[in-house]
Design a protein around this motif. Structure first.
Motif, PDB file in Angstrom:
ATOM      1  N   ALA A  63       0.923  -1.614  -0.453  1.00  0.00           N
ATOM      2  CA  ALA A  63      -0.044   0.059   0.076  1.00  0.00           C
ATOM      3  C   ALA A  63       0.752   1.057  -0.131  1.00  0.00           C
ATOM      4  N   ASN A  64       0.542   2.324  -0.639  1.00  0.00           N
ATOM      5  CA  ASN A  64       1.344   3.432  -1.346  1.00  0.00           C
ATOM      6  C   ASN A  64       0.175   4.265  -0.784  1.00  0.00           C
ATOM      7  N   ILE A  65       0.687   5.881  -0.559  1.00  0.00           N
ATOM      8  CA  ILE A  65       0.230   6.735  -0.312  1.00  0.00           C
ATOM      9  C   ILE A  65       1.479   7.699  -0.428  1.00  0.00           C
ATOM     10  N   ARG A  94      -3.365  10.493  -3.218  1.00  0.00           N
ATOM     11  CA  ARG A  94      -3.938   9.485  -3.360  1.00  0.00           C
ATOM     12  C   ARG A  94      -3.150   7.670  -2.271  1.00  0.00           C
ATOM     13  N   LEU A  95      -3.708   7.286  -2.785  1.00  0.00           N
ATOM     14  CA  LEU A  95      -4.083   5.799  -2.413  1.00  0.00           C
ATOM     15  C   LEU A  95      -3.672   4.422  -3.051  1.00  0.00           C
ATOM     16  N   ASP A  96      -3.134   3.419  -3.136  1.00  0.00           N
ATOM     17  CA  ASP A  96      -2.038   2.774  -4.346  1.00  0.00           C
ATOM     18  C   ASP A  96      -2.870   1.330  -3.216  1.00  0.00           C
ATOM     19  N   LEU A  97      -3.652   0.288  -3.228  1.00  0.00           N
ATOM     20  CA  LEU A  97      -3.323  -1.077  -2.664  1.00  0.00           C
ATOM     21  C   LEU A  97      -2.834  -1.808  -3.562  1.00  0.00           C
ATOM     22  N   ASP A  98      -1.973  -2.619  -4.096  1.00  0.00           N
ATOM     23  CA  ASP A  98      -1.598  -3.570  -4.697  1.00  0.00           C
ATOM     24  C   ASP A  98      -1.313  -4.723  -4.030  1.00  0.00           C
ATOM     25  N   TYR A  99      -1.903  -6.450  -5.117  1.00  0.00           N
ATOM     26  CA  TYR A  99      -0.975  -7.612  -4.372  1.00  0.00           C
ATOM     27  C   TYR A  99      -0.867  -8.110  -5.471  1.00  0.00           C
ATOM     28  N   GLY A 149      -4.747  -4.168  -8.157  1.00  0.00           N
ATOM     29  CA  GLY A 149      -5.288  -3.875  -7.224  1.00  0.00           C
ATOM     30  C   GLY A 149      -6.200  -2.473  -7.423  1.00  0.00           C
ATOM     31  N   VAL A 150      -6.061  -2.198  -6.535  1.00  0.00           N
ATOM     32  CA  VAL A 150      -6.908  -0.632  -6.796  1.00  0.00           C
ATOM     33  C   VAL A 150      -5.915   0.308  -6.468  1.00  0.00           C
ATOM     34  N   VAL A 151      -6.884   1.666  -7.224  1.00  0.00           N
ATOM     35  CA  VAL A 151      -6.466   3.326  -6.879  1.00  0.00           C
ATOM     36  C   VAL A 151      -7.895   4.135  -6.369  1.00  0.00           C
ATOM     37  N   GLY A 152      -7.403   5.042  -5.524  1.00  0.00           N
ATOM     38  CA  GLY A 152      -8.345   6.134  -4.979  1.00  0.00           C
ATOM     39  C   GLY A 152      -7.598   7.230  -4.935  1.00  0.00           C
TER      40      GLY A 152
END
Length: 190
Positions: A113-115, A150-155, A164-167
């Motif tokens: 997860a990245n912010i 932004r926030l990234d969540l990756d698998y 993953g998803v990004v918002g």
């Protein structure tokens, strides 16, 4: 002198690159929904985004991003016409180019997860339609400095492929949110 300056800067960047802990480049594509709380009766539409994430170290990422999307909204001027309140008569399109710094705060068992936050340039194109027959009311265009968050969540699917998803959102200098977006993301690391 220009050639020397260009050569000098290129040399510095290449030396700094070789001294880094990690040198991965990730290309990612995402698409999903975009909307804006800034406009009256806004109705969300689609967006797409392309990212180039350069991993400076295990936790620090420098990212360049292009994001384009649109939404409809009811323009207050034309909403005074009878039976027009629910007609989405203005289309707002956005084109954003931004540079972000991202911090990887989670990196365990294939999940990361990245912010991130940064600065960018936004071009907004408004296509106005002034009556029930959607006759063309003209265009208005403006450019602005924006600040993406932004926030990234990756698998990790494989050694190089991630899903993953990004918002995220784009804000103005006065911290008003211009747009927000969210959707699935697919990335490949070189």
């Amino acid at each position: 002198m220009k050639k020397f300056t260009l050569f000098f800067i290129s040399g510095l960047l290449s030396v700094l690159t070789f001294g880094q802990e990690k040198k991965d480049l990730t290309f990612a594509f995402s698409t999903g929904g975009l909307n804006s709380p800034y406009y009256h009766h806004s109705k969300g539409r689609e967006y797409y985004s392309v990212d180039f994430d350069y991993h400076l170290s295990k936790r620090h990422i420098l990212s360049s991003n292009f994001n384009a999307g649109k939404h409809w909204y009811n323009d207050k001027i034309s909403s005074i016409l009878p039976n027009q309140e629910r007609v989405w008569n203005t289309e707002a399109s956005y084109r954003n180019f931004s540079i972000l710094y991202k911090y990887k705060f989670l990196n365990k068992a294939g999940v990361s997860a990245n912010i991130g936050a940064g600065a960018g340039i936004m071009t907004q194109i408004m296509h106005h339609k002034w009556d029930a027959n959607y006759e063309d009311g003209g265009y208005s265009v403006w450019n602005s400095l924006t600040f993406p968050v932004r926030l990234d969540l990756d698998y990790k699917l494989s050694k190089r492929l991630r899903a993953g998803v990004v918002g995220g959102m784009y804000t103005r200098h006065d911290f008003r949110i211009i747009t927000y977006y969210a959707g699935p993301r697919l990335g490949y690391t070189f």
